[in-house]
Structures are given as structure tokens and as C-alpha cells.
Design a protein around this motif. Structure first.
Motif, PDB file in Angstrom:
ATOM      1  N   GLY A  54       0.794  -1.222   0.000  1.00 42.37           N
ATOM      2  CA  GLY A  54       0.000   0.000   0.000  1.00 42.37           C
ATOM      3  C   GLY A  54       0.823   1.266   0.000  1.00 42.37           C
ATOM      4  O   GLY A  54       0.283   2.362  -0.103  1.00 42.37           O
ATOM      5  N   GLY A  55       2.146   1.124   0.086  1.00 36.82           N
ATOM      6  CA  GLY A  55       3.012   2.294   0.104  1.00 36.82           C
ATOM      7  C   GLY A  55       3.264   2.860  -1.284  1.00 36.82           C
ATOM      8  O   GLY A  55       3.004   2.216  -2.308  1.00 36.82           O
ATOM      9  N   THR A  56       3.802   4.075  -1.312  1.00 32.37           N
ATOM     10  CA  THR A  56       4.013   4.790  -2.573  1.00 32.37           C
ATOM     11  C   THR A  56       5.442   5.314  -2.672  1.00 32.37           C
ATOM     12  O   THR A  56       5.935   5.970  -1.750  1.00 32.37           O
ATOM     13  CB  THR A  56       3.047   5.982  -2.702  1.00 32.37           C
ATOM     14  N   LEU A  57       6.088   5.030  -3.786  1.00 36.28           N
ATOM     15  CA  LEU A  57       7.382   5.634  -4.109  1.00 36.28           C
ATOM     16  C   LEU A  57       7.129   6.848  -4.980  1.00 36.28           C
ATOM     17  O   LEU A  57       6.511   6.733  -6.043  1.00 36.28           O
ATOM     18  CB  LEU A  57       8.264   4.626  -4.850  1.00 36.28           C
ATOM     19  N   VAL A  58       7.579   8.006  -4.528  1.00 32.20           N
ATOM     20  CA  VAL A  58       7.441   9.237  -5.305  1.00 32.20           C
ATOM     21  C   VAL A  58       8.834   9.698  -5.706  1.00 32.20           C
ATOM     22  O   VAL A  58       9.625  10.121  -4.867  1.00 32.20           O
ATOM     23  CB  VAL A  58       6.722  10.343  -4.501  1.00 32.20           C
ATOM     24  N   ASN A  59       9.128   9.603  -6.983  1.00 36.09           N
ATOM     25  CA  ASN A  59      10.395  10.100  -7.514  1.00 36.09           C
ATOM     26  C   ASN A  59      10.168  11.495  -8.095  1.00 36.09           C
ATOM     27  O   ASN A  59       9.184  11.721  -8.798  1.00 36.09           O
ATOM     28  CB  ASN A  59      10.933   9.167  -8.594  1.00 36.09           C
ATOM     29  N   TYR A  60      11.050  12.432  -7.764  1.00 33.47           N
ATOM     30  CA  TYR A  60      10.863  13.790  -8.269  1.00 33.47           C
ATOM     31  C   TYR A  60      12.157  14.406  -8.761  1.00 33.47           C
ATOM     32  O   TYR A  60      12.290  15.635  -8.839  1.00 33.47           O
ATOM     33  CB  TYR A  60      10.191  14.680  -7.224  1.00 33.47           C
ATOM     34  N   GLY A  61      13.107  13.570  -9.146  1.00 37.13           N
ATOM     35  CA  GLY A  61      14.362  14.098  -9.659  1.00 37.13           C
ATOM     36  C   GLY A  61      15.353  12.983  -9.884  1.00 37.13           C
ATOM     37  O   GLY A  61      15.085  11.801  -9.618  1.00 37.13           O
ATOM     38  N   SER A  62      16.519  13.356 -10.385  1.00 35.56           N
ATOM     39  CA  SER A  62      17.557  12.366 -10.682  1.00 35.56           C
ATOM     40  C   SER A  62      18.923  12.958 -10.380  1.00 35.56           C
ATOM     41  O   SER A  62      19.768  13.078 -11.262  1.00 35.56           O
ATOM     42  CB  SER A  62      17.472  11.923 -12.146  1.00 35.56           C
ATOM     43  N   ALA A  63      19.125  13.347  -9.123  1.00 36.97           N
ATOM     44  CA  ALA A  63      20.382  14.000  -8.743  1.00 36.97           C
ATOM     45  C   ALA A  63      21.584  13.107  -9.001  1.00 36.97           C
ATOM     46  O   ALA A  63      22.673  13.602  -9.296  1.00 36.97           O
ATOM     47  CB  ALA A  63      20.329  14.400  -7.264  1.00 36.97           C
ATOM     48  N   SER A  64      21.403  11.784  -8.898  1.00 39.15           N
ATOM     49  CA  SER A  64      22.533  10.877  -9.120  1.00 39.15           C
ATOM     50  C   SER A  64      22.951  10.830 -10.581  1.00 39.15           C
ATOM     51  O   SER A  64      24.042  10.375 -10.905  1.00 39.15           O
ATOM     52  CB  SER A  64      22.168   9.463  -8.666  1.00 39.15           C
ATOM     53  N   GLN A  65      22.054  11.293 -11.465  1.00 44.56           N
ATOM     54  CA  GLN A  65      22.345  11.248 -12.904  1.00 44.56           C
ATOM     55  C   GLN A  65      22.485  12.643 -13.487  1.00 44.56           C
ATOM     56  O   GLN A  65      22.243  12.856 -14.670  1.00 44.56           O
ATOM     57  CB  GLN A  65      21.223  10.491 -13.618  1.00 44.56           C
ATOM     58  N   LYS A  66      22.856  13.594 -12.656  1.00 44.27           N
ATOM     59  CA  LYS A  66      22.994  14.967 -13.105  1.00 44.27           C
ATOM     60  C   LYS A  66      23.952  15.047 -14.286  1.00 44.27           C
ATOM     61  O   LYS A  66      25.046  14.515 -14.257  1.00 44.27           O
ATOM     62  CB  LYS A  66      23.509  15.843 -11.959  1.00 44.27           C
ATOM     63  N   GLY A  67      23.502  15.721 -15.340  1.00 46.03           N
ATOM     64  CA  GLY A  67      24.323  15.882 -16.529  1.00 46.03           C
ATOM     65  C   GLY A  67      24.014  14.876 -17.622  1.00 46.03           C
ATOM     66  O   GLY A  67      24.452  15.042 -18.752  1.00 46.03           O
ATOM     67  N   GLU A  68      23.222  13.837 -17.293  1.00 42.38           N
ATOM     68  CA  GLU A  68      22.855  12.877 -18.325  1.00 42.38           C
ATOM     69  C   GLU A  68      21.731  13.437 -19.184  1.00 42.38           C
ATOM     70  O   GLU A  68      21.059  14.397 -18.816  1.00 42.38           O
ATOM     71  CB  GLU A  68      22.444  11.550 -17.689  1.00 42.38           C
ATOM     72  N   ASN A  69      21.506  12.802 -20.319  1.00 45.71           N
ATOM     73  CA  ASN A  69      20.496  13.276 -21.258  1.00 45.71           C
ATOM     74  C   ASN A  69      19.128  13.306 -20.612  1.00 45.71           C
ATOM     75  O   ASN A  69      18.647  12.285 -20.105  1.00 45.71           O
ATOM     76  CB  ASN A  69      20.472  12.376 -22.489  1.00 45.71           C
ATOM     77  N   GLY A  70      18.484  14.462 -20.597  1.00 43.46           N
ATOM     78  CA  GLY A  70      17.217  14.617 -19.914  1.00 43.46           C
ATOM     79  C   GLY A  70      16.126  13.728 -20.461  1.00 43.46           C
ATOM     80  O   GLY A  70      15.475  12.995 -19.719  1.00 43.46           O
ATOM     81  N   LEU A  71      15.895  13.736 -21.777  1.00 52.57           N
ATOM     82  CA  LEU A  71      14.809  12.971 -22.371  1.00 52.57           C
ATOM     83  C   LEU A  71      15.058  11.475 -22.245  1.00 52.57           C
ATOM     84  O   LEU A  71      14.159  10.716 -21.864  1.00 52.57           O
ATOM     85  CB  LEU A  71      14.630  13.367 -23.832  1.00 52.57           C
TER      86      LEU A  71
END
Length: 349
Positions: free
Chosen positions: A237-254
Motif C-alpha cells: 500500500g506504500g508509494t514511491l514518489v520520484n521527483y528528480g535524478s540528482a545521481s544522474q545529473k548531466g545525463e540526457n534529460g529525455l
């Protein structure tokens, strides 16, 4: 200070391309008079969010082409109004989430995007709860919908969004486990969370020891390989909310976004009662009236919590507009507690 403005001279910070923080440029230009339904706002405070850090690299999804003026949110005083503006008053202080354009001494905005700042709330304090606050509020209360008595994990509990999330969750009667570097543990503890060192190789084992039955939500701005371990922390019943990708900073956005959405979609198909989602502040903007109403409602609540002393603004540094590059560099260092704020000049007209 009423009606259509005379020409307003604006100083703006321009992001000319994928440059280092010291490669930002300054330009001065005449703003057009506000059109129907628009105002001229004199900036008193804006800030640096993760979005500007990605935009600097040209990696933020759906960012405009270079060159442009960054600045995701702004607080300021209305100095002039265009025709057809009702309920917005020159001389009064307002806040707005802009996505771009906030790093300027003056800017033209739609009056419908303004939210009144309560009397007595400092512009810098208000600035800390705009994009950071509405992100935290909507993820907690609109996306994850965590109930009183629940337990959540906040990655980066010392950051602008994270420190606000901790306070909002504690105010709602929710237990918080927050990751941060050891030097920020005392501050995270004061905010009301149980701190865990994000550098600890046994980080997720330590979180599981604190919540052996799983947690109701994980708010993850890091992304990357650790996202799977965030998913594993959830109870049924829990929820994972991802709101960014700090570990992949600089990688291709799309490309990164496509891979991320595929992974989240696949997890949602698993028969374990958990859910995973990507939070997008701009979702639903195609229905502009409803989007504006939701934004106004949530920002009004957040600013009232600041006025009532429930939310304590976390300011990681203050810089004048002319030193925006230094502000960006400090925010990118990931060493600060809270949000780095850029302030306007009091002597500007």
C-alpha cells in the motif's frame, strides 16, 4: 503605481548556453508595458532549485532553448498593472511559480499566477516555500496521501524540498526518516526527523531497522540505481514518489526520463499493492484554470504555515542578483541546509 506602467528597466541574469556557473551573463533591457491581465513585479527574492542546476547543463526536461533567464519562482512587489487586472494591488507583495524568468530585477507576469504573501512574512522566507514547498505539499498530500501515524522516508532531508517535506510531515503527525550527510544530522533532528547518513554503505539496512514493517512513502530525488532500493522499503500500500535524478545529473534529460518512466510503469504492474510515480509540478497545466486554482490553494496554505510559525524557512545562503553565479555554485555543492536565495535591491524603483 496604477494602470499601465511607464517603461521599466530590468536587470536580468541570462543563461547563454551550457556554461559553468561563472559563465552567466547580465543584461539590462526595457520591459514592455504589462498587457491586459498582466503586472510588473519588482523582485525581492528568488532562488536556486535543482531545476536551474540541470538547465545550466541543458539537461532539464522541456527547458527553453538558450539563451534565457532562469528562475523557477519569485517573490516581489507589484509596481504596475495592465488593464483588466482585478484584485492585485500595486505596492502589495506577491509570490509566483514561474519556471523561468525569476532571476531579474523586474519581470512581467500574469496576474492570475500571483498569490498574496501574508503580512509580516519576509520575502526570503516566502521564497523558500514556493517551488520547494508546493512540491513537498503536493507529493505528501496529493500524491502519496500519507495518513496521520504513517512513516515516510525523505532522501536529502537537508535540502530545499526535503527540509520542507520533513516539517510538513511532522506537522501532519507522520514519522520521518531522513537521509543527510553527518554534518547535517543535528539540523535534521531539530526539524523532527530521524537522521541516517546517506553515505553509509548500509543505508537501506539501517532504514529497514528503523521501519521493519516497511514505510508508507519514500520521496526520492536521487533516482538512478538506488531507486530500486527505495521501492523495496515500501510496505504493502506504500508509494514511491520520484521527483528528480540528482545521481544522474548531466545525463540526457529525455533519455533518462523515458527509462525512468518505463521502470516506474513496470513496477506498478507488480501484484504487491505498492505504487510508484513521478511527480511533475506542471502536470495538468493544459487545464489552466484548474491548475492555477490548485497552485493558489496550496501556496496559500504554505504561506499561512510560514506566517503561523509552523514552517521554519531554511535558507542555505543569500546572494544579490549580480552574484547569481555564486549562488548557483553554492547550491550545486550540495553542502547547504535549505535553499539558496537570491535577493533584489531595496533601492530599485
Amino acid at each position: 503605481m496604477t494602470g499601465v506602467a511607464a517603461t521599466t528597466r530590468a536587470t536580468e541574469i541570462v543563461l547563454p548556453g551550457a556554461v559553468a556557473p561563472d559563465g552567466l551573463q547580465v543584461r539590462v533591457r526595457d520591459l514592455p508595458a504589462p498587457a491586459r491581465g498582466q503586472v510588473v513585479l519588482r523582485m525581492e527574492a528568488t532562488g536556486v532549485s535543482f531545476a536551474e542546476q540541470q538547465m545550466r547543463l541543458g539537461k532539464y526536461y522541456d527547458q527553453p532553448p538558450f539563451p534565457f533567464v532562469p528562475g523557477y519562482d519569485v517573490v516581489g512587489t507589484v509596481v504596475a498593472t495592465g488593464p483588466g487586472v482585478d484584485g492585485v494591488f500595486p505596492g502589495a507583495r506577491y509570490a509566483a511559480v514561474t519556471k523561468i524568468g525569476g532571476w531579474a530585477s523586474h519581470l512581467v507576469l500574469d496576474a492570475a499566477d500571483l498569490v498574496a504573501v501574508p503580512p509580516g512574512v519576509d520575502p526570503e522566507a516566502a521564497e523558500t516555500v514556493l517551488v520547494n514547498g508546493v512540491t513537498a505539499w503536493q507529493m505528501l498530500h496529493r500524491t502519496a496521501r500519507v495518513a496521520k501515524g504513517g512513516t515516510v522516508v525523505v532522501l536529502g532531508a537537508n535540502g530545499g524540498v526535503g527540509s520542507t517535506l520533513v516539517q510538513l510531515a511532522r506537522h501532519a503527525g507522520i514519522k520521518v526518516i531522513g537521509t543527510a550527510s553527518a554534518r547535517h544530522h543535528d539540523a535534521v533532528l531539530r526539524l523532527g526527523a530521524t537522521p541516517v547518513d546517506y553515505r553509509d554503505p548500509a543505508l537501506y539496512d539501517r532504514i529497514r531497522a528503523l521501519a521493519p514493517n516497511g514505510v508508507d512513502a519514500v520521496f526520492d530525488h536521487v533516482g538512478g540505481p538506488g531507486l530500486k532500493q527505495s521501492w523495496a522499503l515500501l510496505r504493502r500500500g506504500g508509494t514511491l514518489v520520484n521527483y528528480g535524478s540528482a545521481s544522474q545529473k548531466g545525463e540526457n534529460g529525455l533519455g533518462s526520463m523515458i527509462a525512468l518512466f518505463g521502470r516506474l510503469y513496470a513496477w506498478n504492474l507488480l501484484p504487491n499493492g505498492r505504487s510508484a510515480t513521478f511527480y511533475n509540478l506542471w502536470a495538468g497545466k493544459r487545464n489552466l484554470p484548474a491548475f492555477r486554482a490548485r497552485m493558489s490553494e496550496d501556496l496559500t496554505k504554505l504561506l499561512r504555515l510560514v506566517a503561523d510559525g509552523v514552517l521554519a524557512p531554511q535558507i542555505g545562503g543569500r546572494f544579490p542578483l549580480a552574484r547569481a553565479g555564486e549562488a548557483l555554485a553554492l547550491a550545486e555543492s550540495r553542502t547547504v541546509l535549505g535553499k539558496v536565495v537570491i535577493v533584489g535591491q531595496e533601492d530599485q524603483p
